[in-house]
Scaffold this motif. Structure first.
Motif, PDB file in Angstrom:
ATOM      1  N   THR A   1     -55.715   2.715 -12.003  1.00  0.00           N
ATOM      2  CA  THR A   1     -57.172   2.610 -11.996  1.00  0.00           C
ATOM      3  C   THR A   1     -57.679   1.735 -13.134  1.00  0.00           C
ATOM      4  OG1 THR A   1     -57.298   4.837 -11.025  1.00  0.00           O
ATOM      5  CG2 THR A   1     -59.321   3.927 -11.982  1.00  0.00           C
ATOM      6  N   LEU A   2     -57.112   1.915 -14.321  1.00  0.00           N
ATOM      7  CA  LEU A   2     -57.513   1.096 -15.471  1.00  0.00           C
ATOM      8  C   LEU A   2     -57.217  -0.383 -15.232  1.00  0.00           C
ATOM      9  CD1 LEU A   2     -56.369   3.354 -18.446  1.00  0.00           C
ATOM     10  CD2 LEU A   2     -58.716   2.888 -17.706  1.00  0.00           C
ATOM     11  N   PHE A   3     -56.090  -0.664 -14.572  1.00  0.00           N
ATOM     12  CA  PHE A   3     -55.759  -2.057 -14.251  1.00  0.00           C
ATOM     13  C   PHE A   3     -56.827  -2.647 -13.340  1.00  0.00           C
ATOM     14  CE2 PHE A   3     -53.794  -5.491 -11.916  1.00  0.00           C
ATOM     15  CZ  PHE A   3     -53.032  -6.147 -12.873  1.00  0.00           C
ATOM     16  N   TYR A   4     -57.244  -1.883 -12.329  1.00  0.00           N
ATOM     17  CA  TYR A   4     -58.278  -2.357 -11.413  1.00  0.00           C
ATOM     18  C   TYR A   4     -59.603  -2.553 -12.149  1.00  0.00           C
ATOM     19  CZ  TYR A   4     -55.882  -2.306  -6.924  1.00  0.00           C
ATOM     20  OH  TYR A   4     -55.064  -2.618  -5.863  1.00  0.00           O
ATOM     21  N   MET A   5     -59.933  -1.625 -13.037  1.00  0.00           N
ATOM     22  CA  MET A   5     -61.189  -1.756 -13.786  1.00  0.00           C
ATOM     23  C   MET A   5     -61.195  -3.010 -14.651  1.00  0.00           C
ATOM     24  SD  MET A   5     -61.735   2.249 -14.859  1.00  0.00           S
ATOM     25  CE  MET A   5     -63.174   1.911 -15.869  1.00  0.00           C
ATOM     26  N   LYS A   6     -60.017  -3.405 -15.106  1.00  0.00           N
ATOM     27  CA  LYS A   6     -59.906  -4.589 -15.954  1.00  0.00           C
ATOM     28  C   LYS A   6     -59.930  -5.887 -15.146  1.00  0.00           C
ATOM     29  CE  LYS A   6     -58.818  -7.047 -19.675  1.00  0.00           C
ATOM     30  NZ  LYS A   6     -59.756  -7.267 -20.787  1.00  0.00           N
ATOM     31  N   PHE A   7     -59.247  -5.893 -13.990  1.00  0.00           N
ATOM     32  CA  PHE A   7     -59.013  -7.162 -13.299  1.00  0.00           C
ATOM     33  C   PHE A   7     -59.697  -7.303 -11.940  1.00  0.00           C
ATOM     34  CE2 PHE A   7     -55.315  -6.726 -16.143  1.00  0.00           C
ATOM     35  CZ  PHE A   7     -55.403  -7.931 -16.820  1.00  0.00           C
ATOM     36  N   ALA A   8     -60.240  -6.235 -11.383  1.00  0.00           N
ATOM     37  CA  ALA A   8     -60.886  -6.351 -10.063  1.00  0.00           C
ATOM     38  C   ALA A   8     -62.120  -7.236 -10.161  1.00  0.00           C
ATOM     39  CB  ALA A   8     -61.258  -4.976  -9.535  1.00  0.00           C
ATOM     40  N   THR A   9     -62.276  -8.106  -9.197  1.00  0.00           N
ATOM     41  CA  THR A   9     -63.424  -9.015  -9.166  1.00  0.00           C
ATOM     42  C   THR A   9     -64.350  -8.740  -7.976  1.00  0.00           C
ATOM     43  OG1 THR A   9     -62.064 -10.639  -7.967  1.00  0.00           O
ATOM     44  CG2 THR A   9     -62.205 -10.858 -10.379  1.00  0.00           C
ATOM     45  N   HIS A  10     -63.918  -7.873  -7.052  1.00  0.00           N
ATOM     46  CA  HIS A  10     -64.732  -7.520  -5.889  1.00  0.00           C
ATOM     47  C   HIS A  10     -64.643  -6.008  -5.669  1.00  0.00           C
ATOM     48  CE1 HIS A  10     -63.646 -11.769  -5.212  1.00  0.00           C
ATOM     49  NE2 HIS A  10     -64.876 -11.868  -4.713  1.00  0.00           N
ATOM     50  N   THR A  11     -65.725  -5.425  -5.241  1.00  0.00           N
ATOM     51  CA  THR A  11     -65.762  -3.969  -5.026  1.00  0.00           C
ATOM     52  C   THR A  11     -64.750  -3.531  -3.983  1.00  0.00           C
ATOM     53  OG1 THR A  11     -68.122  -3.957  -5.589  1.00  0.00           O
ATOM     54  CG2 THR A  11     -67.258  -2.021  -4.446  1.00  0.00           C
ATOM     55  N   TRP A  12     -64.551  -4.339  -2.938  1.00  0.00           N
ATOM     56  CA  TRP A  12     -63.655  -3.934  -1.853  1.00  0.00           C
ATOM     57  C   TRP A  12     -62.216  -3.753  -2.326  1.00  0.00           C
ATOM     58  CZ3 TRP A  12     -59.353  -6.780  -0.877  1.00  0.00           C
ATOM     59  CH2 TRP A  12     -59.343  -8.123  -1.288  1.00  0.00           C
ATOM     60  N   GLU A  13     -61.848  -4.390  -3.437  1.00  0.00           N
ATOM     61  CA  GLU A  13     -60.478  -4.274  -3.934  1.00  0.00           C
ATOM     62  C   GLU A  13     -60.129  -2.832  -4.314  1.00  0.00           C
ATOM     63  OE1 GLU A  13     -59.811  -8.752  -5.804  1.00  0.00           O
ATOM     64  OE2 GLU A  13     -60.724  -7.184  -7.057  1.00  0.00           O
ATOM     65  N   TYR A  14     -61.132  -2.051  -4.695  1.00  0.00           N
ATOM     66  CA  TYR A  14     -60.890  -0.659  -5.063  1.00  0.00           C
ATOM     67  C   TYR A  14     -60.405   0.173  -3.871  1.00  0.00           C
ATOM     68  CZ  TYR A  14     -62.838  -1.323  -9.708  1.00  0.00           C
ATOM     69  OH  TYR A  14     -63.046  -1.738 -11.010  1.00  0.00           O
ATOM     70  N   ALA A  15     -60.611  -0.328  -2.657  1.00  0.00           N
ATOM     71  CA  ALA A  15     -60.125   0.380  -1.469  1.00  0.00           C
ATOM     72  C   ALA A  15     -58.601   0.407  -1.415  1.00  0.00           C
ATOM     73  CB  ALA A  15     -60.686  -0.277  -0.208  1.00  0.00           C
ATOM     74  N   LEU A  16     -57.947  -0.453  -2.193  1.00  0.00           N
ATOM     75  CA  LEU A  16     -56.482  -0.474  -2.231  1.00  0.00           C
ATOM     76  C   LEU A  16     -55.906   0.617  -3.133  1.00  0.00           C
ATOM     77  CD1 LEU A  16     -55.915  -4.340  -2.571  1.00  0.00           C
ATOM     78  CD2 LEU A  16     -55.644  -2.955  -0.503  1.00  0.00           C
ATOM     79  N   LEU A  17     -56.727   1.165  -4.017  1.00  0.00           N
ATOM     80  CA  LEU A  17     -56.224   2.134  -4.995  1.00  0.00           C
ATOM     81  C   LEU A  17     -55.549   3.357  -4.360  1.00  0.00           C
ATOM     82  CD1 LEU A  17     -58.717   2.246  -7.995  1.00  0.00           C
ATOM     83  CD2 LEU A  17     -56.228   1.969  -8.104  1.00  0.00           C
ATOM     84  N   PRO A  18     -56.106   3.966  -3.305  1.00  0.00           N
ATOM     85  CA  PRO A  18     -55.423   5.124  -2.711  1.00  0.00           C
ATOM     86  C   PRO A  18     -54.013   4.805  -2.225  1.00  0.00           C
ATOM     87  CG  PRO A  18     -57.683   5.021  -1.955  1.00  0.00           C
ATOM     88  CD  PRO A  18     -57.430   3.741  -2.698  1.00  0.00           C
ATOM     89  N   ILE A  19     -53.780   3.561  -1.819  1.00  0.00           N
ATOM     90  CA  ILE A  19     -52.428   3.187  -1.390  1.00  0.00           C
ATOM     91  C   ILE A  19     -51.491   3.197  -2.590  1.00  0.00           C
ATOM     92  CG2 ILE A  19     -51.004   1.402  -0.299  1.00  0.00           C
ATOM     93  CD1 ILE A  19     -53.469   0.510   1.230  1.00  0.00           C
ATOM     94  N   HIS A  20     -51.954   2.734  -3.731  1.00  0.00           N
ATOM     95  CA  HIS A  20     -51.144   2.814  -4.949  1.00  0.00           C
ATOM     96  C   HIS A  20     -50.779   4.261  -5.264  1.00  0.00           C
ATOM     97  CE1 HIS A  20     -51.373  -1.359  -6.370  1.00  0.00           C
ATOM     98  NE2 HIS A  20     -52.640  -1.367  -5.998  1.00  0.00           N
ATOM     99  N   TYR A  21     -51.762   5.158  -5.163  1.00  0.00           N
ATOM    100  CA  TYR A  21     -51.530   6.557  -5.506  1.00  0.00           C
ATOM    101  C   TYR A  21     -50.474   7.185  -4.597  1.00  0.00           C
ATOM    102  CZ  TYR A  21     -56.154   6.067  -7.744  1.00  0.00           C
ATOM    103  OH  TYR A  21     -57.223   5.649  -8.507  1.00  0.00           O
ATOM    104  N   LEU A  22     -50.452   6.783  -3.326  1.00  0.00           N
ATOM    105  CA  LEU A  22     -49.580   7.417  -2.317  1.00  0.00           C
ATOM    106  C   LEU A  22     -48.610   6.415  -1.707  1.00  0.00           C
ATOM    107  CD1 LEU A  22     -52.330   9.520  -0.504  1.00  0.00           C
ATOM    108  CD2 LEU A  22     -50.607  10.382  -2.086  1.00  0.00           C
TER     109      LEU A  22
END
Length: 248
Positions: free
Chosen positions: A138-159
């Motif tokens: 999550t911290l990596f995404y908060m640092k480098f994400a440039t579009h809101t839709w990219e956060y939709a990938l986070l649950p795949i990382h978790y699981l």
């Protein structure tokens, strides 16, 4: 771009750990390795799977049960005995945890030779460790994400591990083509497996369960197999006799 690179790196490194170490080594023992290299790949699996770390011991046993009882009531994860994809995932989780905690009453023949490294097994299954990995993603995404839709990938990382598992255990038993008649519903999900590093050739694997190269036809390239041959040439692993360089 950084998010895409991170996602693809996590996807394929985690998947390599699953297909190379958990599946082909822990479950099927297609090759051998020294205790030192076994510990190395335990740590490699822990790092690359992160929050969704799967025990090589529990995975190996569960996958052996899947082959022995494919598409029957004793199969740990059969679409034929699940109401939907999420029901199958939940049943798989319960069965996995029962095996992991020695509550499943497994026959001794399924336990033979499965790897076990207590430190990583226990560390990888602790909830605070899984949550810590999730926080790092999550911290990596908060640092480098440039579009809101990219956060939709986070649950795949978790699981990540379960996502890889369900692609094969659900979709490759429902969709695809067949090279061999087998006593279950296993199919080859993709004619060219760019997505699952050879795992989608599920029908081939159910027919030839001890074969390290999951591809059979000319277009069925198994990306994990050249890595296995390379590691074999370096004497990091040793392919078993029926999987030597002439077995094609």
């Amino acid at each position: 771009m950084a998010i895409l690179i991170f996602f693809l790196a996590h996807w394929y490194l985690s998947l390599f750990s699953q297909t190379f170490f958990l599946h082909r080594y822990a479950a099927h023992q297609m090759f051998t390795m020294s205790r030192g290299w076994e510990k190395f790949f335990y740590w490699f699996t822990f790092i690359t799977q992160g929050s969704s770390f799967l025990s090589p011991k529990a995975y190996g046993i569960m996958h052996r049960l899947h082959h022995a009882y494919a598409d029957t009531e004793k199969d740990p994860h059969s679409p034929s005995y699940s109401d939907n994809l999420f029901h199958m995932m939940w049943k798989t989780k319960d069965y996995y945890n029962a095996i992991l905690n020695d509550r499943a009453g497994i026959e001794p023949k399924f336990l033979k030779g499965v790897p076990y490294y207590a430190l990583v097994e226990k560390l990888g299954d602790k909830w605070f460790v899984r949550i810590a990995w999730g926080v790092l993603y999550t911290l990596f995404y908060m640092k480098f994400a440039t579009h809101t839709w990219e956060y939709a990938l986070l649950p795949i990382h978790y699981l990540m591990g379960p996502v890889h598992g369900v692609i094969i255990n659900w979709f490759a038993h429902k969709y695809g083509y067949i090279n061999f008649k087998v006593n279950d519903t296993a199919k080859n999900l993709l004619p060219f497996d760019f997505l699952m590093m050879g795992e989608s050739y599920h029908n081939n694997h159910h027919k030839l369960g001890g074969r390290a190269n999951f591809g059979i036809k000319w277009h069925e390239f198994d990306p994990t197999y050249p890595v296995i041959l390379f590691l074999n040439s370096l004497h990091i692993i040793k392919l078993k006799r029926n999987n030597d360089l002439n077995y094609m």
